[in-house]
Design a protein around this motif. Structure first.
Motif, PDB file in Angstrom:
ATOM      1  N   ASP A   1      45.999 -14.392 -53.986  1.00 41.36           N
ATOM      2  CA  ASP A   1      45.543 -14.727 -52.636  1.00 41.36           C
ATOM      3  C   ASP A   1      44.131 -15.303 -52.693  1.00 41.36           C
ATOM      4  O   ASP A   1      43.159 -14.571 -52.879  1.00 41.36           O
ATOM      5  CB  ASP A   1      45.578 -13.480 -51.754  1.00 41.36           C
ATOM      6  N   THR A   2      44.022 -16.598 -52.548  1.00 43.67           N
ATOM      7  CA  THR A   2      42.748 -17.306 -52.525  1.00 43.67           C
ATOM      8  C   THR A   2      42.817 -18.331 -51.409  1.00 43.67           C
ATOM      9  O   THR A   2      43.718 -19.169 -51.403  1.00 43.67           O
ATOM     10  CB  THR A   2      42.492 -18.022 -53.873  1.00 43.67           C
ATOM     11  N   PRO A   3      41.892 -18.292 -50.455  1.00 39.62           N
ATOM     12  CA  PRO A   3      42.004 -19.188 -49.308  1.00 39.62           C
ATOM     13  C   PRO A   3      41.520 -20.610 -49.547  1.00 39.62           C
ATOM     14  O   PRO A   3      41.887 -21.510 -48.807  1.00 39.62           O
ATOM     15  CB  PRO A   3      41.140 -18.507 -48.244  1.00 39.62           C
ATOM     16  N   VAL A   4      40.673 -20.829 -50.563  1.00 43.21           N
ATOM     17  CA  VAL A   4      40.098 -22.157 -50.768  1.00 43.21           C
ATOM     18  C   VAL A   4      40.097 -22.511 -52.256  1.00 43.21           C
ATOM     19  O   VAL A   4      39.663 -21.712 -53.091  1.00 43.21           O
ATOM     20  CB  VAL A   4      38.649 -22.256 -50.245  1.00 43.21           C
ATOM     21  N   TYR A   5      40.575 -23.712 -52.555  1.00 43.51           N
ATOM     22  CA  TYR A   5      40.485 -24.280 -53.898  1.00 43.51           C
ATOM     23  C   TYR A   5      39.768 -25.627 -53.812  1.00 43.51           C
ATOM     24  O   TYR A   5      39.896 -26.339 -52.812  1.00 43.51           O
ATOM     25  CB  TYR A   5      41.874 -24.522 -54.493  1.00 43.51           C
ATOM     26  N   LYS A   6      39.063 -25.973 -54.888  1.00 44.41           N
ATOM     27  CA  LYS A   6      38.421 -27.287 -54.946  1.00 44.41           C
ATOM     28  C   LYS A   6      38.688 -27.931 -56.307  1.00 44.41           C
ATOM     29  O   LYS A   6      38.595 -27.277 -57.339  1.00 44.41           O
ATOM     30  CB  LYS A   6      36.913 -27.177 -54.726  1.00 44.41           C
ATOM     31  N   LEU A   7      39.003 -29.223 -56.260  1.00 43.72           N
ATOM     32  CA  LEU A   7      39.138 -30.046 -57.458  1.00 43.72           C
ATOM     33  C   LEU A   7      38.242 -31.271 -57.308  1.00 43.72           C
ATOM     34  O   LEU A   7      37.844 -31.624 -56.199  1.00 43.72           O
ATOM     35  CB  LEU A   7      40.574 -30.515 -57.658  1.00 43.72           C
ATOM     36  N   THR A   8      37.968 -31.934 -58.417  1.00 41.50           N
ATOM     37  CA  THR A   8      37.169 -33.151 -58.398  1.00 41.50           C
ATOM     38  C   THR A   8      37.844 -34.211 -59.259  1.00 41.50           C
ATOM     39  O   THR A   8      38.296 -33.928 -60.365  1.00 41.50           O
ATOM     40  CB  THR A   8      35.747 -32.889 -58.941  1.00 41.50           C
ATOM     41  N   LEU A   9      37.917 -35.424 -58.721  1.00 41.75           N
ATOM     42  CA  LEU A   9      38.365 -36.583 -59.490  1.00 41.75           C
ATOM     43  C   LEU A   9      37.229 -37.590 -59.478  1.00 41.75           C
ATOM     44  O   LEU A   9      36.872 -38.129 -58.433  1.00 41.75           O
ATOM     45  CB  LEU A   9      39.632 -37.190 -58.879  1.00 41.75           C
ATOM     46  N   GLY A  10      36.618 -37.822 -60.632  1.00 36.58           N
ATOM     47  CA  GLY A  10      35.477 -38.719 -60.717  1.00 36.58           C
ATOM     48  C   GLY A  10      35.873 -40.141 -61.066  1.00 36.58           C
ATOM     49  O   GLY A  10      37.030 -40.447 -61.349  1.00 36.58           O
ATOM     50  N   GLY A  11      34.878 -41.042 -61.027  1.00 37.02           N
ATOM     51  CA  GLY A  11      35.096 -42.422 -61.445  1.00 37.02           C
ATOM     52  C   GLY A  11      35.142 -43.439 -60.330  1.00 37.02           C
ATOM     53  O   GLY A  11      35.404 -44.620 -60.574  1.00 37.02           O
ATOM     54  N   PHE A  12      34.872 -43.033 -59.074  1.00 43.35           N
ATOM     55  CA  PHE A  12      35.035 -43.934 -57.937  1.00 43.35           C
ATOM     56  C   PHE A  12      33.812 -44.808 -57.646  1.00 43.35           C
ATOM     57  O   PHE A  12      33.819 -45.548 -56.668  1.00 43.35           O
ATOM     58  CB  PHE A  12      35.412 -43.128 -56.688  1.00 43.35           C
TER      59      PHE A  12
ATOM     60  N   PHE B   1      46.009 -29.318 -60.639  1.00 43.33           N
ATOM     61  CA  PHE B   1      46.979 -29.045 -59.578  1.00 43.33           C
ATOM     62  C   PHE B   1      48.065 -28.087 -60.062  1.00 43.33           C
ATOM     63  O   PHE B   1      48.528 -27.226 -59.301  1.00 43.33           O
ATOM     64  CB  PHE B   1      47.620 -30.340 -59.103  1.00 43.33           C
ATOM     65  N   SER B   2      48.497 -28.225 -61.310  1.00 42.24           N
ATOM     66  CA  SER B   2      49.542 -27.338 -61.814  1.00 42.24           C
ATOM     67  C   SER B   2      49.035 -25.896 -61.901  1.00 42.24           C
ATOM     68  O   SER B   2      49.781 -24.951 -61.600  1.00 42.24           O
ATOM     69  CB  SER B   2      50.043 -27.814 -63.186  1.00 42.24           C
ATOM     70  N   HIS B   3      47.767 -25.697 -62.286  1.00 44.90           N
ATOM     71  CA  HIS B   3      47.196 -24.349 -62.339  1.00 44.90           C
ATOM     72  C   HIS B   3      47.118 -23.738 -60.938  1.00 44.90           C
ATOM     73  O   HIS B   3      47.450 -22.560 -60.739  1.00 44.90           O
ATOM     74  CB  HIS B   3      45.814 -24.380 -62.966  1.00 44.90           C
ATOM     75  N   ILE B   4      46.679 -24.532 -59.976  1.00 43.05           N
ATOM     76  CA  ILE B   4      46.592 -24.036 -58.594  1.00 43.05           C
ATOM     77  C   ILE B   4      47.982 -23.684 -58.080  1.00 43.05           C
ATOM     78  O   ILE B   4      48.180 -22.649 -57.425  1.00 43.05           O
ATOM     79  CB  ILE B   4      45.916 -25.076 -57.692  1.00 43.05           C
ATOM     80  N   ALA B   5      48.954 -24.533 -58.374  1.00 47.87           N
ATOM     81  CA  ALA B   5      50.322 -24.261 -57.930  1.00 47.87           C
ATOM     82  C   ALA B   5      50.843 -22.946 -58.496  1.00 47.87           C
ATOM     83  O   ALA B   5      51.481 -22.151 -57.781  1.00 47.87           O
ATOM     84  CB  ALA B   5      51.236 -25.417 -58.343  1.00 47.87           C
ATOM     85  N   ARG B   6      50.556 -22.673 -59.759  1.00 50.02           N
ATOM     86  CA  ARG B   6      51.003 -21.416 -60.374  1.00 50.02           C
ATOM     87  C   ARG B   6      50.317 -20.218 -59.730  1.00 50.02           C
ATOM     88  O   ARG B   6      50.949 -19.175 -59.507  1.00 50.02           O
ATOM     89  CB  ARG B   6      50.722 -21.427 -61.872  1.00 50.02           C
ATOM     90  N   LEU B   7      49.032 -20.322 -59.453  1.00 48.80           N
ATOM     91  CA  LEU B   7      48.315 -19.214 -58.822  1.00 48.80           C
ATOM     92  C   LEU B   7      48.894 -18.907 -57.442  1.00 48.80           C
ATOM     93  O   LEU B   7      49.123 -17.752 -57.079  1.00 48.80           O
ATOM     94  CB  LEU B   7      46.828 -19.544 -58.707  1.00 48.80           C
ATOM     95  N   ILE B   8      49.145 -19.963 -56.670  1.00 53.44           N
ATOM     96  CA  ILE B   8      49.711 -19.764 -55.330  1.00 53.44           C
ATOM     97  C   ILE B   8      51.111 -19.188 -55.427  1.00 53.44           C
ATOM     98  O   ILE B   8      51.465 -18.225 -54.733  1.00 53.44           O
ATOM     99  CB  ILE B   8      49.713 -21.100 -54.560  1.00 53.44           C
ATOM    100  N   ALA B   9      51.940 -19.770 -56.300  1.00 55.18           N
ATOM    101  CA  ALA B   9      53.325 -19.316 -56.431  1.00 55.18           C
ATOM    102  C   ALA B   9      53.418 -17.889 -56.948  1.00 55.18           C
ATOM    103  O   ALA B   9      54.373 -17.165 -56.632  1.00 55.18           O
ATOM    104  CB  ALA B   9      54.085 -20.255 -57.360  1.00 55.18           C
TER     105      ALA B   9
END
Length: 387
Positions: free
Chosen positions: A249-260, A237-245
């Protein structure tokens, strides 16, 4: 060679890139929305994420005598529903009405296989012959302004981004991508190159050019508010925040949180997973507000299925069907959406019966973020998730 070529940098695969011409666009801010997807991999337990209160709580406790979250632990949102205590960092977003929760999200004829069910969610189709993601199909329809890619941050598969029409970059961090790209050298194209070599050379040159532009943007050293947890998700999330800030210009980001996939000893595992999710999400929201981009953000969770209504004999829950879905952002119409599934009328397998088809959520998000939907979502009415 297929147009979506997989490239490795160095001995360890730390970045994968899928390119088409005119890879990155760096534009001034406009009306474009930024869609951020978080896959809760393994099948998130909706009943212990959004806990029934009031009359429903007694039914819930009968189904889960050991796993049920007691009413005095639940963070009440209304008289009928409350947060798992680990979701406390999301309270402010709920109160400011930037958080929407959709009840009973699923689909007909549910499949309880991780692999097949996530394929259905990724493609927005039951058709096993469709392999491209729903967002790739959407970008085939709307086209690209400068062929802007999507970004998969921190690992995980492309999922709904998979296909030839949505160029995707996978990276663990922008800095690592830039550093590894510096190991590649610009090569002058020659007419004598065969087509395959010519394509590889042109792609290699675009990697170098893209890394240079990205490095230039990140030199702005934008200061971000909020404390990002030192977890994989927090870093993503911090990397995405820096890119946006920084204006990338990227319209879509995806992250994954495993273990569910919590078949065993769910209570402790699920609490940690939800804490990780909530802390990282709250930090990201704070950062986006600080840089004035919160109204441009649509953040959506999804998972291949929920869990069985009843607990199992191993302190966990088995594969189920319907679950809850979270959407956050400055333009989100906060509150509950859709009808809660019944705890009394379960299906023949003892699972919750879905009340909202996930394609209605996708349809709504696609139209709000990008102005169009796709044929796969025809017949699934949009929801009032924004406004």
């Amino acid at each position: 060679m297929h147009r979506r070529t997989f490239i490795k940098f160095g001995a360890v695969t730390t970045a994968a890139l899928f390119f088409s011409p005119d890879l990155f666009a760096f534009r001034s801010y406009g009306e474009e929305k930024i869609l951020i997807l978080l896959e809760l991999k393994g099948g998130n337990d909706g009943l212990n994420t959004l806990v029934p209160l009031g009359n429903r709580h007694e039914l819930y406790r009968r189904l889960r005598p050991h796993l049920a979250i007691s009413e005095n632990e639940v963070i009440p949102l209304t008289r009928e529903w409350g947060f798992h205590p680990s979701l406390a960092p999301l309270q402010d977003l709920w109160q400011e009405k930037s958080l929407a929760i959709v009840h009973g999200v699923g689909y007909p004829r549910p499949n309880r296989s991780h692999f097949r069910s996530i394929d259905i969610w990724n493609t927005a189709s039951h058709n096993p012959h469709i392999s491209t993601g729903w967002l790739d199909a959407l970008f085939e329809k709307i086209g690209h302004s400068g062929q802007i890619p999507a970004v998969v941050m921190g690992g995980g598969n492309a999922g709904p981004l998979l296909g030839p029409h949505l160029p995707t970059v996978t990276m663990h961090s922008p800095e690592r991508f830039i550093r590894q790209a510096k190991n590649i050298h610009h090569i002058r194209q020659k007419a004598a190159f065969p087509p395959t070599l010519s394509y590889i050379v042109s792609m290699q040159n675009r990697i170098v050019a893209t890394a240079e532009k990205l490095e230039e943007k990140l030199q702005q050293n934008v200061s971000l508010a909020g404390h990002f947890p030192k977890t994989g998700l927090g870093k993503g999330f911090s990397h995405i925040a820096r890119l946006i800030a920084s204006g990338v210009d990227t319209p879509v980001y995806k992250l994954t949180l495993g273990g569910f996939d919590t078949h065993v000893m769910q209570k402790e595992k699920h609490a940690l997973l939800l804490k990780n999710f909530a802390e990282a999400t709250a930090a990201f929201a704070q950062a986006m507000k600080e840089v004035g981009r919160w109204n441009d953000i649509v953040f959506m969770t999804y998972s291949e299925f929920g869990r069985r209504a009843s607990e199992n004999g191993s302190g966990g829950t088995d594969h189920g069907t319907a679950s809850v879905q979270f959407l956050l952002g400055g333009g989100v119409k906060g509150g509950f959406h859709g009808d809660p599934p019944s705890l009394e009328k379960l299906d023949t397998n003892g699972d919750l019966i879905y009340t909202t088809d996930f394609r209605s959520v996708y349809h709504t998000v696609a139209r709000y973020c990008f102005g169009k939907s796709i044929t796969r979502m025809d017949g699934y009415p949009p929801l009032e998730l924004f406004g």
